[in-house]
Design a protein around this motif. Structure first.
Motif, short mmCIF file in Angstrom:
data_model
loop_
_atom_site.label_atom_id
_atom_site.label_comp_id
_atom_site.label_asym_id
_atom_site.label_seq_id
_atom_site.Cartn_x
_atom_site.Cartn_y
_atom_site.Cartn_z
N VAL A 19 0.85 -1.20 0.00
CA VAL A 19 0.00 0.00 0.00
C VAL A 19 0.88 1.25 0.00
CG1 VAL A 19 -1.61 1.36 1.42
CG2 VAL A 19 -2.03 -1.06 1.02
N ALA A 20 1.95 1.23 0.78
CA ALA A 20 2.86 2.37 0.81
C ALA A 20 3.49 2.60 -0.57
CB ALA A 20 3.95 2.16 1.86
N GLU A 22 2.21 1.80 -3.46
CA GLU A 22 1.16 2.36 -4.32
C GLU A 22 0.97 3.85 -4.03
OE1 GLU A 22 -2.42 0.06 -3.87
OE2 GLU A 22 -1.41 -1.78 -4.50
N ASP A 23 1.01 4.21 -2.76
CA ASP A 23 0.88 5.63 -2.40
C ASP A 23 2.07 6.43 -2.93
OD1 ASP A 23 -1.52 5.34 -1.13
OD2 ASP A 23 -0.73 5.43 0.91
N THR A 26 1.70 7.56 -6.46
CA THR A 26 0.79 8.67 -6.75
C THR A 26 1.43 10.03 -6.50
OG1 THR A 26 -0.16 8.70 -4.53
CG2 THR A 26 -1.22 7.27 -6.14
N LYS A 39 -5.65 7.60 -7.78
CA LYS A 39 -6.41 7.85 -6.55
C LYS A 39 -7.45 8.96 -6.70
CE LYS A 39 -3.70 5.41 -3.59
NZ LYS A 39 -3.89 4.64 -2.47
N VAL A 118 6.10 11.99 0.96
CA VAL A 118 6.48 10.57 0.85
C VAL A 118 7.01 10.07 2.19
CG1 VAL A 118 8.06 8.97 -0.29
CG2 VAL A 118 6.87 10.67 -1.63
N LYS A 121 4.14 9.27 4.37
CA LYS A 121 3.51 8.01 3.95
C LYS A 121 4.34 6.81 4.40
CE LYS A 121 1.21 9.94 -0.13
NZ LYS A 121 -0.19 9.69 0.14
N ASP A 124 3.73 6.38 8.08
CA ASP A 124 2.42 5.75 8.29
C ASP A 124 2.51 4.23 8.07
OD1 ASP A 124 1.40 8.24 8.80
OD2 ASP A 124 0.42 8.46 6.85
N CYS A 125 3.29 3.84 7.07
CA CYS A 125 3.48 2.41 6.79
C CYS A 125 4.18 1.73 7.97
CB CYS A 125 4.29 2.23 5.52
SG CYS A 125 4.71 0.52 5.15
#
Length: 184
Positions: A19-20, A22-23, A26, A39, A118, A121, A124-125
């Motif tokens: 998921v990270a 993929e983020d 973006t 997104k 980034v 993100k 967060d991961c």
């Protein structure tokens, strides 16, 4: 039992890293990339719909994306969604058939701002990975009475190794994206 807890933790940590990544995709670099638009949600007949389901995305030039809607009535909504999407900075031009999105050149300040995004993100991961580890550790502690302290201690060491691998994967992905963003 222990193997199930470790397998579940591994799977969830791997998903967090994916998921990270993929983020990260973006967040834009110097080139226009259709993944930047993955997104974006467009209000389509009252329902937020991913842009990729409403239009085809093409990349004819380095800084241009052509968006061809399947339904021409959605042109205005697509254009509005692109303008309102945070951290994109794109300027869409609508000619009634297609939307041409030109990405501006990245300035040094903008690149550093993207690196901060980034980095957040990635953090967060790592938080998600630590939460998975905490839950798995609680599950292992609950098994102590059934399997014994030695087995649980071995499983906790294995859990730490799994956590380290996942955290390192997230950090590597961040470093790669950071280098890509700062590349001129």
């Amino acid at each position: 039992m222990i193997a199930d807890v470790l397998a579940e933790a591994t799977e969830k940590m791997t998903k967090a890293v994916e998921v990270a990544k993929e983020d990260f995709a973006t967040v834009r670099t110097g080139r226009a990339n259709p993944q930047l638009f993955q997104k974006i949600l467009v209000e389509y007949y009252g329902t937020p719909t991913p842009l990729a389901q409403l239009a085809s995305l093409q990349n004819p030039e380095a800084r241009t994306i052509l968006i061809t809607p399947y339904d021409k009535s959605a042109l205005k909504e697509i254009e509005r969604a692109i303008v309102n999407f945070p951290n994109l900075g794109a300027s869409p031009n609508n000619d009634g058939e297609i939307i041409r999105v030109t990405m501006p050149e990245l300035t040094e300040d903008r690149r550093k701002e993207y690196v901060k995004i980034v980095k957040q993100k990635a953090e967060d991961c790592k938080i998600a990975i630590r939460n998975v580890r905490r839950k798995a550790k609680d599950d292992l502690d609950a098994l102590k009475s059934e399997v014994g302290d030695d087995e649980v201690a071995r499983a906790e060491k294995e859990l730490e190794a799994i956590t380290k691998r996942a955290t390192d994967a997230a950090e590597d992905a961040f470093k790669k994206k950071e280098a890509e963003l700062l590349e001129v």
